[in-house]
Motif scaffolding. Sequence first.
Motif, PDB file in Angstrom:
ATOM      1  N   GLY A   1       8.035   1.739  -6.589  1.00  0.00           N
ATOM      2  CA  GLY A   1       8.969   1.141  -7.528  1.00  0.00           C
ATOM      3  C   GLY A   1       8.439   0.861  -8.916  1.00  0.00           C
ATOM      4  N   GLU A   2       7.202   1.269  -9.251  1.00  0.00           N
ATOM      5  CA  GLU A   2       6.677   0.938 -10.573  1.00  0.00           C
ATOM      6  C   GLU A   2       5.567   1.905 -10.985  1.00  0.00           C
ATOM      7  OE1 GLU A   2       4.122  -2.511 -10.958  1.00  0.00           O
ATOM      8  OE2 GLU A   2       3.924  -2.642  -8.776  1.00  0.00           O
ATOM      9  N   HIS A   3       5.362   1.979 -12.294  1.00  0.00           N
ATOM     10  CA  HIS A   3       4.234   2.733 -12.842  1.00  0.00           C
ATOM     11  C   HIS A   3       3.912   2.208 -14.233  1.00  0.00           C
ATOM     12  CE1 HIS A   3       7.683   4.874 -14.639  1.00  0.00           C
ATOM     13  NE2 HIS A   3       6.859   5.088 -15.661  1.00  0.00           N
TER      14      HIS A   3
ATOM     15  N   VAL B   1       5.988   6.909  -4.557  1.00  0.00           N
ATOM     16  CA  VAL B   1       4.803   6.804  -5.410  1.00  0.00           C
ATOM     17  C   VAL B   1       4.539   8.128  -6.135  1.00  0.00           C
ATOM     18  CG1 VAL B   1       2.322   6.346  -5.453  1.00  0.00           C
ATOM     19  CG2 VAL B   1       3.818   4.986  -3.968  1.00  0.00           C
ATOM     20  N   ALA B   2       4.771   9.250  -5.460  1.00  0.00           N
ATOM     21  CA  ALA B   2       4.598  10.550  -6.113  1.00  0.00           C
ATOM     22  C   ALA B   2       5.553  10.685  -7.302  1.00  0.00           C
ATOM     23  CB  ALA B   2       4.819  11.677  -5.117  1.00  0.00           C
TER      24      ALA B   2
ATOM     25  N   TYR C   1       0.847  -1.199   0.000  1.00  0.00           N
ATOM     26  CA  TYR C   1       0.000   0.000   0.000  1.00  0.00           C
ATOM     27  C   TYR C   1       0.890   1.260   0.000  1.00  0.00           C
ATOM     28  CZ  TYR C   1      -3.738   3.184   1.370  1.00  0.00           C
ATOM     29  OH  TYR C   1      -4.658   4.204   1.403  1.00  0.00           O
ATOM     30  N   PRO C   2       0.568   2.273  -0.875  1.00  0.00           N
ATOM     31  CA  PRO C   2      -0.627   2.374  -1.708  1.00  0.00           C
ATOM     32  C   PRO C   2      -0.346   2.069  -3.180  1.00  0.00           C
ATOM     33  CG  PRO C   2       0.362   4.531  -1.455  1.00  0.00           C
ATOM     34  CD  PRO C   2       1.286   3.564  -0.761  1.00  0.00           C
ATOM     35  N   ALA C   3      -1.251   1.295  -3.788  1.00  0.00           N
ATOM     36  CA  ALA C   3      -1.280   1.164  -5.241  1.00  0.00           C
ATOM     37  C   ALA C   3      -2.286   2.198  -5.739  1.00  0.00           C
ATOM     38  CB  ALA C   3      -1.705  -0.243  -5.647  1.00  0.00           C
ATOM     39  N   VAL C   4      -1.809   3.169  -6.514  1.00  0.00           N
ATOM     40  CA  VAL C   4      -2.649   4.297  -6.923  1.00  0.00           C
ATOM     41  C   VAL C   4      -3.145   4.081  -8.351  1.00  0.00           C
ATOM     42  CG1 VAL C   4      -2.738   6.791  -7.297  1.00  0.00           C
ATOM     43  CG2 VAL C   4      -1.342   5.848  -5.439  1.00  0.00           C
TER      44      VAL C   4
ATOM     45  N   ARG D   1       6.615  10.309 -13.333  1.00  0.00           N
ATOM     46  CA  ARG D   1       7.196   9.612 -14.479  1.00  0.00           C
ATOM     47  C   ARG D   1       6.101   9.135 -15.438  1.00  0.00           C
ATOM     48  NH1 ARG D   1      10.414   6.901 -10.226  1.00  0.00           N
ATOM     49  NH2 ARG D   1      12.414   8.006 -10.065  1.00  0.00           N
ATOM     50  N   ALA D   2       5.018   8.629 -14.852  1.00  0.00           N
ATOM     51  CA  ALA D   2       3.904   8.180 -15.695  1.00  0.00           C
ATOM     52  C   ALA D   2       3.309   9.343 -16.481  1.00  0.00           C
ATOM     53  CB  ALA D   2       2.829   7.523 -14.831  1.00  0.00           C
TER      54      ALA D   2
END
Length: 364
Positions: free
Chosen positions: A94-96, A67-68, A19-22, A73-74
């Motif tokens: 660590g991902e988007h 996450v921000a 958490y959190p997966a946004v 990046r996304a």
Amino acid sequence: MEHDLSPSVLAELRRPRPYPAVSVLTPTHRRDPLSTEDAVRLRTMVAEAKKKLESDPAVPRDRRADVAAQLDRALAEVDLAHAEDGLAIFAAPGEHQVWSLARSVPERVVLSDTFLTRNLVSAQTAERPFWVLSVAADRASLWSGGPDRVVEERAGGFPLIREEPNFDPERLERVGDQPSNYRDEDTRRFLKEAATALTSLVRAHPRPLYITGEPAALSLLCEFGGACKDAVQVPRGGLAHGTPEMVWQAVRPVLEEQDRKRAEEVARELESARSRKEFAAGVDELWQSAREGRIRLLAVEENYRITVRDDGEHLIVAEDDDLDTREDIVDEIVEQCLETGADVRFVPDGALGDAQGMAAVLRY
């Protein structure tokens, strides 16, 4: 931006995250005049996601910063010049990922331990993507198709190009040697390579398959088996070197005829279900049946949308601007049905008559 939602990709997206997966969802437009509006809306939605991260006490500071940064990046990867009808951004520690959808989505920002995938699933189901393989003696081209177009796909080794000394397919055609050319051992080997590559690709990314080419070439592809054996044949040559519009115009009549037959088949199944008392319609009844896993076949009109409000026991039809509404209930029902193994079919608007947009055949 991502487009191809294969079963393996979907399974990975549904995997629980720290958490959190946004999930950030926003409608977009295919036309340039509204691209500025889309850019403003997208930045606003990402800013809203960051505010939720800031205000959530369950998110540690280092994870919030991670996450921000993934959201930034996304956002930088979004290409609105090639936007479709909707956009989904997923970001987690660590991902988007950025997904372009050929179906509109409601504006939403969700923080959870999984990504919100139901809009991707319903968009993929409604779009009914397909593959087209176009072959000639010297080239095999792969096309990715959707509701109103095809685009060339450069994946799985395609396009395959045969480059050999003194090989001139145009000369062979001029002198009338083209049919015998497909009996040439090197040509057979080339087409077998194309059939093998296609079978591997379809196994990883299953879709309906159409193959185009001269009859002699199509006969060879079927002889080699694999994915080509069960493909729909469109006996027209020249498309391996053609344009997307040429390929679309060649396969479009075949697609329309198949859509017509599918709609008629759905109508017969629904009528038969009525006589057996296994028919369901109405958003509240369908939602209940979907959650119970009772739906065997769900039929949805292409552009059907309805806004509802949940009163705790039933879904009540609501206006779009009412409080606590659910604008994507049709997509929720579609995904719930797919989760329980139901067959979901989209039909032309108006095809379901008094069922008013959505109906089902029940298992029991």
